[in-house]
Design an enzyme around this catalytic site. Structure first.
Site, PDB file in Angstrom:
ATOM      1  N   CYS A  88       0.692  -1.344  -0.123  1.00  0.00           N
ATOM      2  CA  CYS A  88      -0.277   0.017   0.029  1.00  0.00           C
ATOM      3  C   CYS A  88       0.702   0.807   0.073  1.00  0.00           C
ATOM      4  CB  CYS A  88      -0.828  -0.159   1.099  1.00  0.00           C
ATOM      5  SG  CYS A  88      -1.592   1.230   1.402  1.00  0.00           S
ATOM      6  N   TRP A 121      -7.521  -6.526   5.542  1.00  0.00           N
ATOM      7  CA  TRP A 121      -6.094  -7.135   5.631  1.00  0.00           C
ATOM      8  C   TRP A 121      -5.810  -8.450   6.574  1.00  0.00           C
ATOM      9  CZ3 TRP A 121      -2.863  -4.910   1.897  1.00  0.00           C
ATOM     10  CH2 TRP A 121      -3.114  -3.958   1.178  1.00  0.00           C
ATOM     11  N   THR A 155      -8.238   0.415   7.055  1.00  0.00           N
ATOM     12  CA  THR A 155      -7.236   0.163   6.322  1.00  0.00           C
ATOM     13  C   THR A 155      -5.745   0.136   7.151  1.00  0.00           C
ATOM     14  OG1 THR A 155      -7.799   2.920   6.764  1.00  0.00           O
ATOM     15  CG2 THR A 155      -8.964   1.325   4.829  1.00  0.00           C
ATOM     16  N   VAL A 156      -4.800   0.110   6.054  1.00  0.00           N
ATOM     17  CA  VAL A 156      -3.376   0.498   6.515  1.00  0.00           C
ATOM     18  C   VAL A 156      -3.328   1.713   6.135  1.00  0.00           C
ATOM     19  CG1 VAL A 156      -3.009  -1.754   7.114  1.00  0.00           C
ATOM     20  CG2 VAL A 156      -2.725  -0.768   4.823  1.00  0.00           C
ATOM     21  N   TYR A 219      -6.273   7.089  -8.549  1.00  0.00           N
ATOM     22  CA  TYR A 219      -7.212   5.646  -8.283  1.00  0.00           C
ATOM     23  C   TYR A 219      -7.663   6.709  -9.359  1.00  0.00           C
ATOM     24  CZ  TYR A 219      -3.773   3.481  -4.956  1.00  0.00           C
ATOM     25  OH  TYR A 219      -2.918   3.106  -4.348  1.00  0.00           O
TER      26      TYR A 219
END
Length: 378
Positions: A88, A121, A155-156, A219
């Site tokens: 990421c 994840w 999220t990370v 993105y």
């Protein structure tokens, strides 16, 4: 600090409009009938728009609340674990800054594998599929421990309090700034000044444009749901890339004479450009390798300790090409591109400047955090 029980909505007021929550995973439930598939989670029609909500808690020097009333947690060695997947780009920033500042012994690092389903994840690369410190299989367990009904993406990067096992914050643009400004008691000798006060106005201005047009711009191209949305995103991206090419033709770094937060934020996108964004996200006017200033700049940073030694090209490609079923339904991971050019001479020294200013380079990568052999550019 498990006694904090306020809801995620109270901590998510949409600050930092210049940056918004990363959607390396963002759908609470898949739209596909296949269990936990990511189909329909990324390309939803029209223009891609990011969620602007974070868990905005701050980790500060003494735990005082943030300037906008964000709950504060005190900085302290051994208290927190940074969860940051190598794949990421938003998480990669935190790993780079942690390494440049020498915070490895103060904040431990957990690294999920490169792929995930629509839930979370996972720590599939660790023994028994569990993070060795937190003892969890999925990052969502840390989110749910803090907010049992957490409604947004898992999220990370995320910072987790080790004692409680609960997530503290996933506010990724603030995490790296706090590493620079609130964790100074734990910086290594010779740590660079990545967010110096006299340059913050210019850094913030550059960061805003880089985020909206480049970091998020790729993105916006990749997740566009219509030709019109894609065409508009493509134009915006390349206008910004041309601006960066011109800016970096006459100076070694984005702001000032040494590496700053601005360089970290741009680098993680450039490192993924030819390997992923050029083809997978249709950002294909030209390759990074065809832009002399940007390619030289990217190689300069890649060859600087703390940057290239955090880049795992294998995991990067696996993540994008396998997880984004909307874009790549076959989930075939491409063999290319050739990577040896990242180690070629860049000649950027002729522009002056010094990577770490009055500071020094970080030492060797911490044992156990090395990029796997064959996953880098060597």
């Amino acid at each position: 600090m498990s006694e904090k029980t306020s809801t995620v909505e109270a901590h998510s007021r949409g600050r930092h409009a210049a940056e918004s929550q990363p959607r390396e995973f963002h759908s609470a439930e898949p739209r596909s009938t296949e269990p936990h598939s990511t189909k329909g989670a990324y390309v939803t029609g029209g223009e891609f728009t990011r969620d602007t909500n974070y868990i905005e808690d701050r980790i500060t020097r003494d735990g005082t609340p943030g300037p906008n009333g964000e709950p504060g947690w005190p900085a302290g060695p051994g208290r927190y674990r940074l969860i940051a997947a190598r794949a990421c780009p938003w998480a990669n920033r935190t790993v780079i800054v942690r390494r440049l500042l020498g915070l490895e012994d103060a904040i431990s690092l957990g690294q999920p594998g490169p792929t995930h389903d629509a839930r979370s994840w996972t720590f599939d690369l660790d023994a028994d599929g569990k993070d060795p410190v937190l003892g969890i299989e999925r990052l969502q367990e840390a989110y749910f421990r803090r907010f049992p009904d957490y409604p947004r993406g898992i999220t990370v990067p995320a910072v987790v309090e080790i004692a409680s096992g609960a997530v503290v914050t996933n506010n990724y643009p603030q995490i790296t700034l706090d590493f620079s400004t609130e964790w100074t008691d734990f910086h290594r000798p010779g740590a660079p000044r990545l967010y110096p006060e006299h340059l913050r106005g210019e850094i913030d201005s550059v960061n805003k444009r880089v985020f909206t047009e480049v970091n998020n711009g790729v993105y916006r191209c990749g997740f566009a749901g219509s030709q019109e949305a894609y065409d508009a995103a493509y134009t915006r991206l390349w206008n910004a890339m041309d601006w960066l090419e011109e800016r970096l033709s006459g100076q070694r770094y984005l702001v000032g004479d040494s590496i700053t937060e601005a360089d970290v934020r741009l680098f993680t996108t450039l490192a993924r450009f030819d390997a992923v964004y050029h083809g997978h996200f249709k950002c294909n006017r030209n390759k990074l390798t065809e832009m002399p200033a940007l390619w030289g700049y990217a190689r300069d940073l890649f060859q600087t300790p703390g940057f290239g030694d955090t880049i795992d090209f294998v995991q990067i490609k696996q993540h994008y090409y396998i997880v984004h079923e909307d874009i790549n339904p076959t989930q075939i991971v491409p063999a290319g591109p050739e990577l040896s050019g990242w180690l070629s001479a860049h000649g950027r020294e002729s522009l002056g400047g010094s990577p770490f200013g009055q500071g020094t380079p970080p030492g060797p990568v911490k044992a156990g955090e090395e990029v796997a052999p064959g996953h880098g550019a060597g």
